[in-house]
Design a protein around this motif. Structure first.
Motif, PDB file in Angstrom:
ATOM      1  N   LYS A  23      -0.695   2.326 -11.009  1.00 20.86           N
ATOM      2  CA  LYS A  23      -1.074   2.192  -9.599  1.00 20.86           C
ATOM      3  C   LYS A  23      -1.035   0.722  -9.161  1.00 20.86           C
ATOM      4  N   ALA A  24      -1.525  -0.165 -10.004  1.00 20.13           N
ATOM      5  CA  ALA A  24      -1.526  -1.592  -9.667  1.00 20.13           C
ATOM      6  C   ALA A  24      -0.097  -2.103  -9.498  1.00 20.13           C
ATOM      7  N   GLU A  25       0.780  -1.754 -10.420  1.00 18.79           N
ATOM      8  CA  GLU A  25       2.180  -2.192 -10.351  1.00 18.79           C
ATOM      9  C   GLU A  25       2.892  -1.558  -9.159  1.00 18.79           C
ATOM     10  N   TYR A  26       2.579  -0.298  -8.869  1.00 21.04           N
ATOM     11  CA  TYR A  26       3.206   0.401  -7.745  1.00 21.04           C
ATOM     12  C   TYR A  26       2.790  -0.234  -6.420  1.00 21.04           C
ATOM     13  N   LYS A  27       1.519  -0.613  -6.326  1.00 13.16           N
ATOM     14  CA  LYS A  27       1.048  -1.318  -5.130  1.00 13.16           C
ATOM     15  C   LYS A  27       1.786  -2.646  -4.973  1.00 13.16           C
ATOM     16  N   ALA A  28       1.960  -3.354  -6.088  1.00 12.11           N
ATOM     17  CA  ALA A  28       2.672  -4.631  -6.044  1.00 12.11           C
ATOM     18  C   ALA A  28       4.121  -4.420  -5.615  1.00 12.11           C
ATOM     19  N   LEU A  29       4.754  -3.345  -6.105  1.00 14.27           N
ATOM     20  CA  LEU A  29       6.129  -3.025  -5.678  1.00 14.27           C
ATOM     21  C   LEU A  29       6.179  -2.761  -4.181  1.00 14.27           C
ATOM     22  N   SER A  30       5.177  -2.073  -3.671  1.00 14.78           N
ATOM     23  CA  SER A  30       5.136  -1.770  -2.247  1.00 14.78           C
ATOM     24  C   SER A  30       5.027  -3.045  -1.413  1.00 14.78           C
ATOM     25  N   HIS A  31       4.159  -3.950  -1.838  1.00 10.52           N
ATOM     26  CA  HIS A  31       4.018  -5.226  -1.115  1.00 10.52           C
ATOM     27  C   HIS A  31       5.300  -6.050  -1.206  1.00 10.52           C
ATOM     28  N   ALA A  32       5.935  -6.050  -2.366  1.00 12.66           N
ATOM     29  CA  ALA A  32       7.200  -6.775  -2.527  1.00 12.66           C
ATOM     30  C   ALA A  32       8.285  -6.160  -1.643  1.00 12.66           C
ATOM     31  N   THR A  33       8.284  -4.849  -1.528  1.00 12.71           N
ATOM     32  CA  THR A  33       9.263  -4.165  -0.676  1.00 12.71           C
ATOM     33  C   THR A  33       9.076  -4.559   0.782  1.00 12.71           C
ATOM     34  N   ARG A  74      -0.288  13.863 -10.609  1.00 11.27           N
ATOM     35  CA  ARG A  74      -0.825  12.670 -11.253  1.00 11.27           C
ATOM     36  C   ARG A  74      -0.779  11.445 -10.344  1.00 11.27           C
ATOM     37  N   SER A  75      -0.038  11.525  -9.249  1.00 13.98           N
ATOM     38  CA  SER A  75       0.051  10.380  -8.336  1.00 13.98           C
ATOM     39  C   SER A  75      -0.580  10.664  -6.980  1.00 13.98           C
ATOM     40  N   LYS A  76      -1.302  11.778  -6.866  1.00 17.93           N
ATOM     41  CA  LYS A  76      -1.856  12.138  -5.561  1.00 17.93           C
ATOM     42  C   LYS A  76      -2.951  11.168  -5.098  1.00 17.93           C
ATOM     43  N   HIS A  77      -3.540  10.418  -6.019  1.00 18.00           N
ATOM     44  CA  HIS A  77      -4.582   9.466  -5.651  1.00 18.00           C
ATOM     45  C   HIS A  77      -4.013   8.185  -5.031  1.00 18.00           C
ATOM     46  N   ILE A  78      -2.714   7.991  -5.125  1.00 18.01           N
ATOM     47  CA  ILE A  78      -2.090   6.789  -4.568  1.00 18.01           C
ATOM     48  C   ILE A  78      -1.895   6.988  -3.074  1.00 18.01           C
ATOM     49  N   GLU A  79      -2.413   6.072  -2.289  1.00 17.64           N
ATOM     50  CA  GLU A  79      -2.375   6.191  -0.845  1.00 17.64           C
ATOM     51  C   GLU A  79      -0.930   6.251  -0.336  1.00 17.64           C
ATOM     52  N   VAL A  80      -0.742   7.012   0.715  1.00 18.47           N
ATOM     53  CA  VAL A  80       0.588   7.244   1.285  1.00 18.47           C
ATOM     54  C   VAL A  80       1.269   5.937   1.671  1.00 18.47           C
ATOM     55  N   GLN A  81       0.508   4.952   2.118  1.00 18.27           N
ATOM     56  CA  GLN A  81       1.116   3.692   2.555  1.00 18.27           C
ATOM     57  C   GLN A  81       1.926   3.016   1.466  1.00 18.27           C
ATOM     58  N   TYR A  82       1.572   3.252   0.210  1.00 19.81           N
ATOM     59  CA  TYR A  82       2.290   2.603  -0.871  1.00 19.81           C
ATOM     60  C   TYR A  82       3.601   3.309  -1.218  1.00 19.81           C
ATOM     61  N   HIS A  83       3.801   4.513  -0.671  1.00 21.14           N
ATOM     62  CA  HIS A  83       5.044   5.231  -0.929  1.00 21.14           C
ATOM     63  C   HIS A  83       6.197   4.704  -0.055  1.00 21.14           C
ATOM     64  N   PHE A  84       5.918   3.675   0.722  1.00 21.80           N
ATOM     65  CA  PHE A  84       6.935   2.988   1.506  1.00 21.80           C
ATOM     66  C   PHE A  84       8.087   2.541   0.603  1.00 21.80           C
ATOM     67  N   VAL A  85       7.746   2.137  -0.601  1.00 23.13           N
ATOM     68  CA  VAL A  85       8.760   1.677  -1.555  1.00 23.13           C
ATOM     69  C   VAL A  85       9.739   2.800  -1.885  1.00 23.13           C
TER      70      VAL A  85
END
Length: 134
Positions: A23-33, A74-85
């Protein structure tokens, strides 16, 4: 990097606590995107042509999550905003590749390291030491 030179980088503490490294890395990918999308628009305005941007990530689970558009329990807890990537990977605006942790330059901003690794990362980023005579 553009033309072998670093044109943008950032380092910031994530505002929320991630329950997993994925989740931490995925959030970072989203911000980088988000940064990539902004830089792409800037370069387009400046009429600078470039290849598709490649984001480097050392977490295979995050890469899989970004490249797989299917919803997983397993990824349902990740907020939709981070799926921008995911959207940007599917539209081929960005690509994500795995990089071994030993070569993950972003660690320069987040981890302690020995002098050899520090100098290697500084060299990779094309950073130059500025000496002051004060």
């Amino acid at each position: 990097m553009l033309g072998g030179k670093t044109i943008s980088w950032s380092s910031k503490k994530q505002p929320t606590v991630a329950l997993s490294s994925t989740k931490a890395e995925y959030k970072a990918l989203s911000h980088a995107t988000c940064e990539v999308v902004w830089l792409n628009k800037l370069l387009l305005d400046l009429q600078v042509h470039h290849d598709r941007v490649v984001l480097l990530c050392d977490n295979m689970s995050s890469i899989y999550l970004a490249k797989n558009p299917k919803f997983h329990a397993r990824s349902k807890h990740i907020e939709v905003q981070y799926h921008f990537v995911r959207e940007k990977v599917l539209t081929k605006e960005v690509d994500i590749m795995h990089i071994n942790t030993e070569w993950q330059v972003a660690d320069l901003f987040t981890k302690l390291m020995d002098t050899i690794k520090l100098r290697r990362f500084i060299s990779i980023m094309n950073l130059k030491e500025i000496c002051s005579s004060a």
